[in-house]
Design a protein around this motif. Structure first.
Motif, PDB file in Angstrom:
ATOM      1  N   GLN A 207      20.688 -30.108  15.079  1.00  0.00           N
ATOM      2  CA  GLN A 207      19.696 -29.834  14.333  1.00  0.00           C
ATOM      3  C   GLN A 207      18.605 -28.854  14.968  1.00  0.00           C
ATOM      4  OE1 GLN A 207      19.571 -30.304  11.011  1.00  0.00           O
ATOM      5  NE2 GLN A 207      17.468 -29.600  10.599  1.00  0.00           N
ATOM      6  N   ARG A 208      18.742 -28.636  16.265  1.00  0.00           N
ATOM      7  CA  ARG A 208      17.873 -27.863  16.884  1.00  0.00           C
ATOM      8  C   ARG A 208      18.015 -26.258  16.543  1.00  0.00           C
ATOM      9  NH1 ARG A 208      19.264 -27.493  22.013  1.00  0.00           N
ATOM     10  NH2 ARG A 208      17.140 -26.966  23.015  1.00  0.00           N
ATOM     11  N   LYS A 209      16.869 -25.798  16.224  1.00  0.00           N
ATOM     12  CA  LYS A 209      16.996 -24.396  15.770  1.00  0.00           C
ATOM     13  C   LYS A 209      17.674 -23.521  16.795  1.00  0.00           C
ATOM     14  CE  LYS A 209      13.468 -22.472  13.596  1.00  0.00           C
ATOM     15  NZ  LYS A 209      12.160 -22.031  13.229  1.00  0.00           N
ATOM     16  N   ALA A 210      17.515 -23.742  18.175  1.00  0.00           N
ATOM     17  CA  ALA A 210      18.058 -22.935  19.337  1.00  0.00           C
ATOM     18  C   ALA A 210      19.606 -23.120  19.110  1.00  0.00           C
ATOM     19  CB  ALA A 210      17.689 -23.491  20.330  1.00  0.00           C
ATOM     20  N   THR A 211      20.203 -24.309  18.466  1.00  0.00           N
ATOM     21  CA  THR A 211      21.574 -24.594  18.498  1.00  0.00           C
ATOM     22  C   THR A 211      22.187 -24.074  17.119  1.00  0.00           C
ATOM     23  OG1 THR A 211      21.229 -26.764  19.526  1.00  0.00           O
ATOM     24  CG2 THR A 211      23.301 -26.452  18.424  1.00  0.00           C
ATOM     25  N   TRP A 212      21.650 -24.332  16.056  1.00  0.00           N
ATOM     26  CA  TRP A 212      22.536 -24.066  14.705  1.00  0.00           C
ATOM     27  C   TRP A 212      22.089 -22.444  14.534  1.00  0.00           C
ATOM     28  CZ3 TRP A 212      19.381 -21.581  11.017  1.00  0.00           C
ATOM     29  CH2 TRP A 212      17.958 -22.030  11.033  1.00  0.00           C
ATOM     30  N   ARG A 213      20.811 -21.946  14.889  1.00  0.00           N
ATOM     31  CA  ARG A 213      20.702 -20.476  14.727  1.00  0.00           C
ATOM     32  C   ARG A 213      21.636 -19.705  15.561  1.00  0.00           C
ATOM     33  NH1 ARG A 213      14.962 -18.109  14.315  1.00  0.00           N
ATOM     34  NH2 ARG A 213      14.896 -18.735  12.479  1.00  0.00           N
ATOM     35  N   ARG A 214      21.757 -20.119  16.671  1.00  0.00           N
ATOM     36  CA  ARG A 214      22.668 -19.446  17.553  1.00  0.00           C
ATOM     37  C   ARG A 214      24.059 -19.190  17.285  1.00  0.00           C
ATOM     38  NH1 ARG A 214      25.529 -21.893  21.645  1.00  0.00           N
ATOM     39  NH2 ARG A 214      23.787 -23.483  21.544  1.00  0.00           N
ATOM     40  N   LEU A 215      24.570 -20.585  16.734  1.00  0.00           N
ATOM     41  CA  LEU A 215      26.027 -20.615  16.335  1.00  0.00           C
ATOM     42  C   LEU A 215      26.230 -19.975  15.038  1.00  0.00           C
ATOM     43  CD1 LEU A 215      26.687 -24.506  17.315  1.00  0.00           C
ATOM     44  CD2 LEU A 215      27.298 -22.238  18.461  1.00  0.00           C
ATOM     45  N   SER A 216      24.973 -19.863  14.020  1.00  0.00           N
ATOM     46  CA  SER A 216      25.356 -18.999  12.832  1.00  0.00           C
ATOM     47  C   SER A 216      25.766 -17.729  13.111  1.00  0.00           C
ATOM     48  CB  SER A 216      23.950 -19.514  12.039  1.00  0.00           C
ATOM     49  OG  SER A 216      23.030 -18.566  12.580  1.00  0.00           O
ATOM     50  N   ILE A 217      25.348 -17.055  14.219  1.00  0.00           N
ATOM     51  CA  ILE A 217      25.591 -15.690  14.213  1.00  0.00           C
ATOM     52  C   ILE A 217      26.691 -15.229  14.883  1.00  0.00           C
ATOM     53  CG2 ILE A 217      23.094 -15.246  14.189  1.00  0.00           C
ATOM     54  CD1 ILE A 217      23.115 -14.656  17.141  1.00  0.00           C
ATOM     55  N   ILE A 218      27.580 -16.188  15.452  1.00  0.00           N
ATOM     56  CA  ILE A 218      28.964 -16.094  15.873  1.00  0.00           C
ATOM     57  C   ILE A 218      29.967 -16.600  14.906  1.00  0.00           C
ATOM     58  CG2 ILE A 218      28.100 -15.660  18.180  1.00  0.00           C
ATOM     59  CD1 ILE A 218      29.163 -18.404  18.917  1.00  0.00           C
ATOM     60  N   SER A 219      31.233 -16.275  15.001  1.00  0.00           N
ATOM     61  CA  SER A 219      32.497 -16.654  14.254  1.00  0.00           C
ATOM     62  C   SER A 219      32.988 -17.911  15.166  1.00  0.00           C
ATOM     63  CB  SER A 219      33.524 -15.603  13.765  1.00  0.00           C
ATOM     64  OG  SER A 219      34.106 -15.354  15.030  1.00  0.00           O
TER      65      SER A 219
END
Length: 331
Positions: A207-219
């Motif tokens: 749920q950390r923004k640093a986690t889901w946001r980073r993973l959202s930009i890679i396949s």
């Protein structure tokens, strides 16, 4: 027509790449063009619409933008009347309608309001359509669904999420295991805890923004490759890129934490300082963080002091090298 099935102007429909499930992994790197791959499909749709009209409605969610609020008879408050809609299913039909010169589109208005609801709805679209998603597209679509700000799918039971997104339960388990392992490596998740505690830690880390946001930009494919290559030797250029990514993630990771102009100015100054002949030593001496340790004085009062333990270690090593400085028995 029912209330959910209606005709609306084409210019009232707005699309977003994030709402297009097909080839979602490719879209992140702009390596793929739907127009190229599905050119024949869109041409077929265009010919069909010209001959028979639109047969299958598109699916939309009401947008908050450009709406009006009207007071119905005997109502105690105005109700939302959408004039704009997010397209969640039917991107190729929309393109075909435009090519066919249509002014309106037949749509099914799904429950929800705004982009977040449209994003959730889009993950459930394209499951049973004329041109179904490929297995790879389904996996990438599911990975993207797990890495959005809203934690709908992250908190959903594995069996339910797999059924909704059209992938296997093992695929969902692989997502969760991979992110959990990353959290363990980062020191954010304890490997040896109870199942309930492990789930809580996984959800908190994801749920950390640093986690889901980073993973959202890679396949998912790229994320797997990064994990597989983790133990392999990395080139100097790749290592530099990792360092730059780490610095930028820290400085820009928390929105509003630092002024962007100040960050850029500071990085430019760091670049000049790093360019000195003694760049690494200079930066370490000037910016290396000091560890706060309490120091006890003669009167036993604890006084806070910043102690540089790196420098202290060097000083102790130097003293040992020089040998004893006083005679045995001296105090």
């Amino acid at each position: 027509m029912t209330e959910r099935l209606r005709s609306i102007p084409l210019d009232a429909i707005q699309a977003d790449p994030k709402l297009q499930n097909r080839n979602v992994g490719m879209q992140k790197y702009k390596e793929h063009s739907d127009a190229k791959r599905y050119k024949d499909h869109i041409n077929q749709l265009t010919r069909s619409i010209r001959a028979q009209g639109q047969q299958v409605p598109m699916k939309v969610v009401a947008a908050e933008e450009g709406c009006t609020y009207e007071l119905a008879p005997d109502a105690d408050r105005p109700h939302h009347v959408p004039t704009r809609f997010w397209l969640v299913d039917g991107h190729h039909r929309l393109e075909a309608l435009k090519r066919a010169g249509a002014a309106e589109a037949l749509v099914e208005v799904l429950p929800g309001l705004g982009f977040a609801d449209a994003l959730d709805a889009s993950r459930l679209a394209n499951q049973q359509i004329i041109q179904a998603l490929t297995p790879l597209e389904r996996v990438e679509n599911a990975w993207s669904a797990f890495n959005q700000e809203r934690d709908t799918y992250r908190k959903m039971p594995i069996k339910e999420a797999a059924a909704l997104l059209g992938v296997s339960e093992n695929t969902i388990k692989r997502f969760r295991d991979a992110v959990r392992q990353e959290g363990i490596n980062a020191g954010k998740i304890d490997r040896d805890v109870s199942r309930d505690k492990a789930e809580q830690q996984l959800q908190a880390y994801w749920q950390r923004k640093a986690t889901w946001r980073r993973l959202s930009i890679i396949s998912w494919g790229m994320f797997k490759k990064q994990r597989q290559d983790g133990g392999k030797r990395t080139s100097a250029a790749a290592l530099r890129h990792v360092v730059k990514m780490a610095v930028v993630q820290v400085l820009f990771g928390v929105e509003g934490r630092y002024d962007h102009k100040a960050v850029v100015a500071a990085l430019e100054e760091l670049g000049r300082e790093a360019g000195r002949p003694d760049g690494a030593a200079y930066l370490e001496a000037k910016y290396k963080p000091k560890i706060h340790q309490p120091e006890t004085t003669d009167d036993d009062e604890s006084v806070g002091e910043d102690v540089d333990h790196h420098q202290m270690g060097l000083e102790i090593a130097r003293m040992h090298a020089e040998g004893p400085s006083r005679a045995p028995g001296d105090f």
